[in-house]
Enzyme design. Structure first.
Site, PDB file in Angstrom:
ATOM      1  N   HIS A 100      33.862   9.861   8.476  1.00 45.72           N
ATOM      2  CA  HIS A 100      33.347   9.819   9.855  1.00 45.72           C
ATOM      3  C   HIS A 100      34.246  10.613  10.812  1.00 45.72           C
ATOM      4  CE1 HIS A 100      30.729   7.395  12.872  1.00 45.72           C
ATOM      5  NE2 HIS A 100      30.974   8.629  13.305  1.00 45.72           N
ATOM      6  N   ARG A 131      24.488   8.048  11.296  1.00 45.09           N
ATOM      7  CA  ARG A 131      25.021   6.718  11.029  1.00 45.09           C
ATOM      8  C   ARG A 131      24.623   6.323   9.604  1.00 45.09           C
ATOM      9  NH1 ARG A 131      27.842   7.567  14.560  1.00 45.09           N
ATOM     10  NH2 ARG A 131      28.253   6.390  16.451  1.00 45.09           N
ATOM     11  N   GLU A 180      30.885   1.092   7.081  1.00 40.30           N
ATOM     12  CA  GLU A 180      32.138   1.845   6.952  1.00 40.30           C
ATOM     13  C   GLU A 180      33.249   1.168   7.766  1.00 40.30           C
ATOM     14  OE1 GLU A 180      30.742   5.580   8.665  1.00 40.30           O
ATOM     15  OE2 GLU A 180      31.760   5.114  10.537  1.00 40.30           O
TER      16      GLU A 180
END
Ligand code: 3PG
Length: 398
Positions: A281, A231, A259
């Protein structure tokens, strides 16, 4: 059972949920702001990246289960779910291989500067001299931070590349370290100083917020590789940028602080993107992982439909504040338990947990009630003399 899927899941998953008797609505375009109006009287909400805020949880009339079609649950307001008694479940371990594969890919990409070389070739620049300067991974030390399923899988892949693996993890024991052939380093700064490559595999929570900070990054070797597929918020981005400038760290990351939540958006931190090898991601985004996660979502809904308690809950208190266990073996008849509960209520005793097991033939049952205080002898005697109760036993909990 109404199921709202507020993200993209396969048709097969939707059909499997319908086969379980669910009325399934799919709206992959919903975002955190639309969800409070869309949740309505859904019983189950399935999300992938879509954030579930307290507003959604408060607006939901019938919600009893939120399923995160993935591993991390930091996009769900769990404390609001706790307040409303709503289960939150995730799909642990289903994207392990996908994330581990990307972590290894980012290590190699950062060492060989694959993204920069590609960008130059696309602009007709042949820079063999510049990109012919890589250190290679064989024989180097990989420092893994966090040794859950993904950390272990990365260790296995790195060992197959003949890397030495050192691990920092709060829960790692010497026996586990030995089993996986890794060195156990109980101090983060020491791990930072020993590693040629560092890879992060931690869940995000209050304890891991900016765990990778200025002092950790300063302790890393000059020119070392740093990879984050966990993360963004585990890393202090400002400190990372500084370390890239001052220590020439080579960085590969799939995750970023703040994000975007959706599948298409603008990415704000172009300064950082210009300094690193980066992906948006996509660690869990392989066909293999998506299929495994979709199957797990169906398994969770099935467990909930069949037993009332879903698989993989992440917000059940490990132990209640009960101090006493009251076991009531009784005939399986209407009102017996209501009578027991009535007596407890009149004594001001709270039932913290309760299970009732029915024996074959359904004649008798055994109810275990975990209580916050012991009922008086008089109450216990009254229960024992009830013709519907076979036996009553009170024990203090250890
Ligand atoms: C996870 O927590 O499962 C991974 O980080 C993937 O997240 P995503 O489902 O938002 O891609």
């Amino acid at each position: 059972m109404k199921v709202l899927i507020a993200d993209k899941l396969s048709e097969t998953t939707v059909s499997a949920l319908k086969a379980l008797g669910g009325e399934v609505a799919v709206n992959p375009d919903l975002n955190a702001d639309d969800l409070p109006a869309a949740i309505g009287d859904s019983d189950i909400l399935v999300v992938r990246s879509t954030k579930v805020s307290s507003k959604t949880i408060e607006a939901a009339k019938n919600l009893s289960l939120i399923i995160r079609a993935g591993a991390g649950v930091n996009t769900i307001d769990i404390s609001s779910a706790n307040t409303r008694g709503i289960y939150v479940s995730n799909c642990p371990g289903k994207n392990t291989d996908a994330v581990a594969e990307l972590a290894i890919g980012l290590m190699i990409a950062a060492d060989r500067r694959i993204a920069n070389a590609t960008a130059d070739l696309r602009e007709s620049r042949w820079k063999k001299k510049e990109y012919g300067k890589a250190r290679g991974l064989k024989g180097r030390t990989l420092g893994i931070i966090g040794f859950g399923a993904i950390g272990k899988s990365v260790a296995k892949h790195a060992q197959s590349l003949d890397m030495n693996v050192a691990v920092w993890s709060r829960s790692l024991t010497s026996a586990t370290a030995e089993e996986y052939g890794v060195a156990h380093i109980p101090n983060l700064a020491i791990l930072a100083g020993q590693s040629d490559v560092v890879s992060i595999h931690l869940a995000y929570n209050k304890e891991t917020h900016h765990l990778i900070n200025k002092s950790f990054l300063e302790a890393m070797k000059d020119g070392a590789i740093f990879v984050n597929t966990s993360r963004g918020e585990v890393v202090d981005t400002a400190a990372l940028k500084e370390a890239i400038r001052t220590k020439q760290l080579r960085v590969g990351t799939d995750v970023f602080e703040n994000e975007p939540a959706g599948g298409e958006d603008t990415f704000a931190d172009t300064e950082l993107a210009g300094m690193i090898t980066a992906t948006p991601h996509i660690g869990a985004s392989t066909d293999q992982a998506s299929e495994a996660i979709a199957d797990e979502v169906v398994r969770i809904v099935r467990s909930f439909a069949e037993t009332g308690v879903p698989l993989h809950t992440v917000n059940i208190r490990a132990r209640s504040s009960a101090t006493q266990s009251l076991v009531v073996r009784h005939y399986n008849r209407v009102g017996v338990l209501a009578g027991v509960l009535d007596k407890l209520r009149n004594s001001g005793i709270n039932v913290e947990e309760m299970t009732n097991i029915i024996f074959e033939t359904s004649k008798a049952a055994c109810c275990t009630l975990l209580l916050d205080a012991a009922p008086s002898k008089q109450i216990l005697d009254q229960m024992s003399h009830d013709g519907n109760i076979i036996e009553v036993a009170l024990k203090p909990l250890a």
